[in-house]
Design an enzyme around this catalytic site. Structure first.
Site, PDB file in Angstrom:
ATOM      1  N   SER A 102       0.828  -1.199   0.000  1.00 42.12           N
ATOM      2  CA  SER A 102       0.000   0.000   0.000  1.00 42.12           C
ATOM      3  C   SER A 102       0.869   1.259   0.000  1.00 42.12           C
ATOM      4  O   SER A 102       1.625   1.493  -0.932  1.00 42.12           O
ATOM      5  CB  SER A 102      -0.963  -0.030   1.189  1.00 42.12           C
ATOM      6  OG  SER A 102      -2.025   0.883   0.995  1.00 42.12           O
ATOM      7  N   LYS A 145     -21.810  16.499   7.619  1.00 39.87           N
ATOM      8  CA  LYS A 145     -20.752  16.984   8.498  1.00 39.87           C
ATOM      9  C   LYS A 145     -20.385  15.895   9.506  1.00 39.87           C
ATOM     10  O   LYS A 145     -21.252  15.312  10.154  1.00 39.87           O
ATOM     11  CB  LYS A 145     -21.221  18.248   9.236  1.00 39.87           C
ATOM     12  CG  LYS A 145     -20.227  18.783  10.252  1.00 39.87           C
ATOM     13  CD  LYS A 145     -18.952  19.253   9.577  1.00 39.87           C
ATOM     14  CE  LYS A 145     -17.985  19.832  10.609  1.00 39.87           C
ATOM     15  NZ  LYS A 145     -16.690  20.197   9.986  1.00 39.87           N
TER      16      LYS A 145
END
Length: 229
Positions: free
Chosen positions: A28, A80
């Protein structure tokens, strides 16, 4: 972090040759960093790849419900601070996170294509998230050569004219697991809040040991000694 390191290595390569040696694992983000070099060398049984992006988050709504805790919030818009561990994840929040994941994945996949010059077929094979041994990665063109630091020095001497007698300086990071401290801290604070202090202490201890043992030396790492033994 890995993107910054990649960019820094590419800038460095404009001034001097850069070679990456995979001793145990370059998966990764670590593989992103390795691609910043001019030449990638890996041990045969090292771990290479994991080209993909993952976004994981805990959801403890059922746990909180079982102890009679409800977390309420007031926010300016529905997305949010979403997702958050205290409320079920909405389809809209899941779609928003998925768009982030796929955007980053597109960048990662494009970087592999650009740096490793792969055919479309090989690119699809190596970017499905799996990991490979160094030996497999060589056949898939994820690395350039099998070997170790000595192999790297030979390559630098042969291809770049770097003296074999050049002094080697070793730089080591801080203690293992520091980068995951925030996650361990969040989990232990949550358990403390729920009145599960002893469990929080046990989690902290076990997490530290697990992170130490996670630093494997490739597929052949079967045992790591405890500190002091």
């Amino acid at each position: 972090g890995s993107e910054q390191l990649f960019d820094a290595l590419r800038r460095l390569s404009e001034k001097k040759p850069v070679v990456a040696v995979v001793e145990g694992m370059a998966a990764s983000g670590a593989y992103i960093a390795a691609m910043g070099s001019d030449h990638i060398i890996a041990r045969r049984n090292s771990i290479v790849g994991s080209v993909g992006v993952i976004f994981q988050f805990p959801n403890v709504t059922d746990l909180l419900k079982s102890v009679g805790v409800t977390v309420e919030d007031i926010k300016s818009s529905p997305l949010k601070a979403s997702p958050n561990p205290y409320t079920p994840t909405t389809p809209e929040a899941r779609a928003a996170i998925n768009s982030l994941v796929m955007d980053s994945y597109g960048w990662f996949k494009g970087l592999v294509s650009e740096r490793r010059k792969l055919s479309d077929q090989k690119l699809d094979t190596v970017t499905d998230g799996r990991v490979f041994t160094g030996h497999q990665a060589l056949g898939l063109q994820l690395v350039d050569e099998l070997g170790d630091e000595r192999t790297a020095r030979e390559w630098l001497a042969r291809e770049k004219g770097v003296s074999r007698d050049l002094r080697v300086r070793t730089w080591r990071t801080s203690s293992v697991g520091d980068e995951f401290g925030w996650l361990k801290g969040s989990a232990t604070r949550l358990l403390d809040t729920l009145g599960l202090g002893p469990l929080a202490g046990l989690l902290s201890q076990l997490t530290g040991e697990a992170l130490e043992r996670a630093q494997l030396d490739g597929l052949l790492a079967l045992w790591h000694p405890r500190q002091g033994s």
